[in-house]
Design a protein around this motif. Structure first.
Motif, PDB file in Angstrom:
ATOM      1  N   UNK A 238      69.080  34.255  39.258  1.00 19.77           N
ATOM      2  CA  UNK A 238      70.066  34.393  38.182  1.00 19.77           C
ATOM      3  C   UNK A 238      69.388  34.224  36.830  1.00 19.77           C
ATOM      4  N   UNK A 239      68.472  33.270  36.762  1.00 18.46           N
ATOM      5  CA  UNK A 239      67.697  33.015  35.536  1.00 18.46           C
ATOM      6  C   UNK A 239      66.257  32.747  35.929  1.00 18.46           C
ATOM      7  N   UNK A 240      65.331  33.397  35.237  1.00 17.46           N
ATOM      8  CA  UNK A 240      63.918  33.098  35.413  1.00 17.46           C
ATOM      9  C   UNK A 240      63.299  32.900  34.044  1.00 17.46           C
ATOM     10  N   UNK A 241      62.661  31.756  33.857  1.00 18.94           N
ATOM     11  CA  UNK A 241      61.991  31.411  32.604  1.00 18.94           C
ATOM     12  C   UNK A 241      60.498  31.416  32.877  1.00 18.94           C
ATOM     13  N   UNK A 242      59.763  32.204  32.082  1.00 19.35           N
ATOM     14  CA  UNK A 242      58.337  32.400  32.337  1.00 19.35           C
ATOM     15  C   UNK A 242      57.508  31.965  31.133  1.00 19.35           C
ATOM     16  N   UNK A 243      56.719  30.906  31.319  1.00 22.99           N
ATOM     17  CA  UNK A 243      55.721  30.459  30.337  1.00 22.99           C
ATOM     18  C   UNK A 243      56.316  30.374  28.938  1.00 22.99           C
TER      19      UNK A 243
ATOM     20  N   UNK B 288      56.889  23.541  25.875  1.00 24.30           N
ATOM     21  CA  UNK B 288      55.470  23.786  26.090  1.00 24.30           C
ATOM     22  C   UNK B 288      55.227  24.319  27.499  1.00 24.30           C
ATOM     23  N   UNK B 289      55.332  25.625  27.637  1.00 20.17           N
ATOM     24  CA  UNK B 289      54.985  26.270  28.897  1.00 20.17           C
ATOM     25  C   UNK B 289      55.993  26.030  30.002  1.00 20.17           C
ATOM     26  N   UNK B 290      57.284  26.265  29.719  1.00 15.16           N
ATOM     27  CA  UNK B 290      58.342  26.040  30.712  1.00 15.16           C
ATOM     28  C   UNK B 290      58.391  27.212  31.687  1.00 15.16           C
ATOM     29  N   UNK B 291      58.381  26.896  32.975  1.00 14.95           N
ATOM     30  CA  UNK B 291      58.590  27.875  34.042  1.00 14.95           C
ATOM     31  C   UNK B 291      59.704  27.348  34.939  1.00 14.95           C
ATOM     32  N   UNK B 292      60.717  28.190  35.159  1.00 17.96           N
ATOM     33  CA  UNK B 292      61.900  27.732  35.889  1.00 17.96           C
ATOM     34  C   UNK B 292      62.579  28.925  36.539  1.00 17.96           C
TER      35      UNK B 292
ATOM     36  N   UNK C 182      59.125  34.523  28.262  1.00 18.73           N
ATOM     37  CA  UNK C 182      60.128  35.505  28.655  1.00 18.73           C
ATOM     38  C   UNK C 182      61.257  34.822  29.414  1.00 18.73           C
ATOM     39  N   UNK C 183      62.469  35.342  29.219  1.00 15.40           N
ATOM     40  CA  UNK C 183      63.639  34.916  29.983  1.00 15.40           C
ATOM     41  C   UNK C 183      64.232  36.157  30.640  1.00 15.40           C
ATOM     42  N   UNK C 184      64.491  36.071  31.937  1.00 16.56           N
ATOM     43  CA  UNK C 184      65.007  37.209  32.697  1.00 16.56           C
ATOM     44  C   UNK C 184      66.328  36.794  33.331  1.00 16.56           C
TER      45      UNK C 184
ATOM     46  N   UNK D 136      59.201  15.526  26.340  1.00 12.77           N
ATOM     47  CA  UNK D 136      58.273  16.051  25.342  1.00 12.77           C
ATOM     48  C   UNK D 136      57.964  17.534  25.553  1.00 12.77           C
ATOM     49  N   UNK D 137      59.001  18.291  25.901  1.00 12.06           N
ATOM     50  CA  UNK D 137      58.852  19.733  26.009  1.00 12.06           C
ATOM     51  C   UNK D 137      58.254  20.242  27.295  1.00 12.06           C
ATOM     52  N   UNK D 138      58.035  19.346  28.259  1.00  8.28           N
ATOM     53  CA  UNK D 138      57.484  19.729  29.558  1.00  8.28           C
ATOM     54  C   UNK D 138      58.500  19.444  30.660  1.00  8.28           C
ATOM     55  N   UNK D 139      58.431  20.210  31.743  1.00  6.70           N
ATOM     56  CA  UNK D 139      59.124  19.823  32.976  1.00  6.70           C
ATOM     57  C   UNK D 139      58.211  18.857  33.718  1.00  6.70           C
ATOM     58  N   UNK D 140      58.690  17.626  33.900  1.00  4.02           N
ATOM     59  CA  UNK D 140      57.893  16.576  34.540  1.00  4.02           C
ATOM     60  C   UNK D 140      58.136  16.550  36.043  1.00  4.02           C
ATOM     61  N   UNK D 141      59.403  16.709  36.423  1.00  4.59           N
ATOM     62  CA  UNK D 141      59.762  16.747  37.848  1.00  4.59           C
ATOM     63  C   UNK D 141      60.857  17.782  38.065  1.00  4.59           C
ATOM     64  N   UNK D 142      60.829  18.389  39.235  1.00  3.59           N
ATOM     65  CA  UNK D 142      61.844  19.356  39.630  1.00  3.59           C
ATOM     66  C   UNK D 142      62.082  19.159  41.119  1.00  3.59           C
ATOM     67  N   UNK D 143      63.235  18.584  41.458  1.00  2.00           N
ATOM     68  CA  UNK D 143      63.452  18.207  42.850  1.00  2.00           C
ATOM     69  C   UNK D 143      64.942  18.053  43.127  1.00  2.00           C
ATOM     70  N   UNK D 144      65.278  17.699  44.347  1.00  2.00           N
ATOM     71  CA  UNK D 144      66.684  17.475  44.700  1.00  2.00           C
ATOM     72  C   UNK D 144      67.170  16.175  44.079  1.00  2.00           C
ATOM     73  N   UNK D 145      68.490  16.058  43.851  1.00  2.77           N
ATOM     74  CA  UNK D 145      69.000  14.788  43.317  1.00  2.77           C
ATOM     75  C   UNK D 145      68.749  13.623  44.264  1.00  2.77           C
ATOM     76  N   UNK D 146      68.772  13.886  45.559  1.00  2.00           N
ATOM     77  CA  UNK D 146      68.540  12.809  46.523  1.00  2.00           C
ATOM     78  C   UNK D 146      67.162  12.192  46.319  1.00  2.00           C
TER      79      UNK D 146
END
Length: 266
Positions: free
Chosen positions: A15-20, A32-36, A71-73, A235-245
């Protein structure tokens, strides 16, 4: 073709892709360099301290803030930019407006039009931007007001609504655009504590309906309950990306543990 290739071929695009993605304001580097990557029907909660870049990331996703780089897609289509031969050029204002109809945003401070009543706030954009028939839009708006519990306020002006009621109208207005993705930027931060629950109840119902949601929030218990995924920023970075559990019981970084300890003992 191997089985994994077949699965990739038939899988829906994100649905959403965030690139660099980078975003800079003057000398301040905010992202600073978000990928999601967010899949259709997912609820992703952005957590982190104030100033971590959550709101800026949301505003970059719908190009309210053009990124400095990256880029955002949206469902396979880039927003804000398009290819002309070998060149990347900015989208025209009409092209960008059309893309934005696929992404709705709910702000901290509601942003309702004060000169329109509740019904007018919800019907204005679908009628005048999307050029949809007025009777169809009005019927849908009334159904949405039923959904958020405000049908009896449809002829009231925003000045006579509580903060929680204004935010529920803002959510109904976003839904009226029939967007594919909804961005919510701290949707309860401007509310008195006793009004938070009524807004969170509406958002819970959206997660159950399968809406794709990206929510910047400080409501930890709510994020733990509704999110498919937690994205923790600092501080502009993704530090962790995980399940809420995992995030709420065994965070993987010292920074996330510090953040959660402050929350627990605040």
């Amino acid at each position: 073709m191997v089985m994994s290739d077949i699965r990739d071929a038939i899988a829906p695009p994100p649905a959403v892709q965030v690139l660099d993605l980078f975003k800079q304001f003057g000398s301040l580097q905010v992202l600073q360099g978000i990928n999601l990557k967010i899949m259709p029907g997912e609820t992703v909660c952005l957590l982190g301290p104030s100033g971590s870049g959550k709101s800026t990331l949301l505003r970059c996703i719908n190009w309210l803030e053009p990124p400095t780089q990256g880029q955002v897609i949206i469902h396979g289509t880039p927003i804000g930019q398009r290819q002309v031969g070998n060149r990347t050029v900015p989208m025209s204002t009409p092209e960008l407006s059309q893309m934005r109809t696929r992404i709705s945003m709910v702000f901290q401070h509601f942003n309702l039009w004060p000169h329109l009543n509740v019904l007018g706030n919800i019907t204005e954009a679908p009628i005048h931007v999307q050029k949809r028939p007025k009777p169809e839009v009005k019927a849908e708006a009334e159904a949405l007001l039923q959904k958020v519990g405000l049908y009896d306020k449809r002829h009231i002006y925003p000045a006579r609504l509580s903060g929680g009621q204004k935010q529920r109208v803002a959510i109904a207005r976003a839904l009226a655009m029939r967007s594919e993705v909804m961005l919510l930027d701290e949707p309860t931060s401007a509310l008195d504590p006793e009004l938070v629950g009524e807004v969170l109840d509406v958002i819970r119902s959206l997660t159950q309906d399968g809406m794709t949601l990206i929510i910047a929030t400080h409501e930890m218990k709510f994020a733990e309950e509704v999110a498919n995924r937690i994205v923790f920023m600092d501080k502009g970075h993704i530090i962790e990306e995980t399940s809420p559990q995992i995030f709420f019981t065994r965070p993987q970084t010292d920074r996330a543990r510090q953040f959660l300890e402050r929350y627990v003992y605040a």
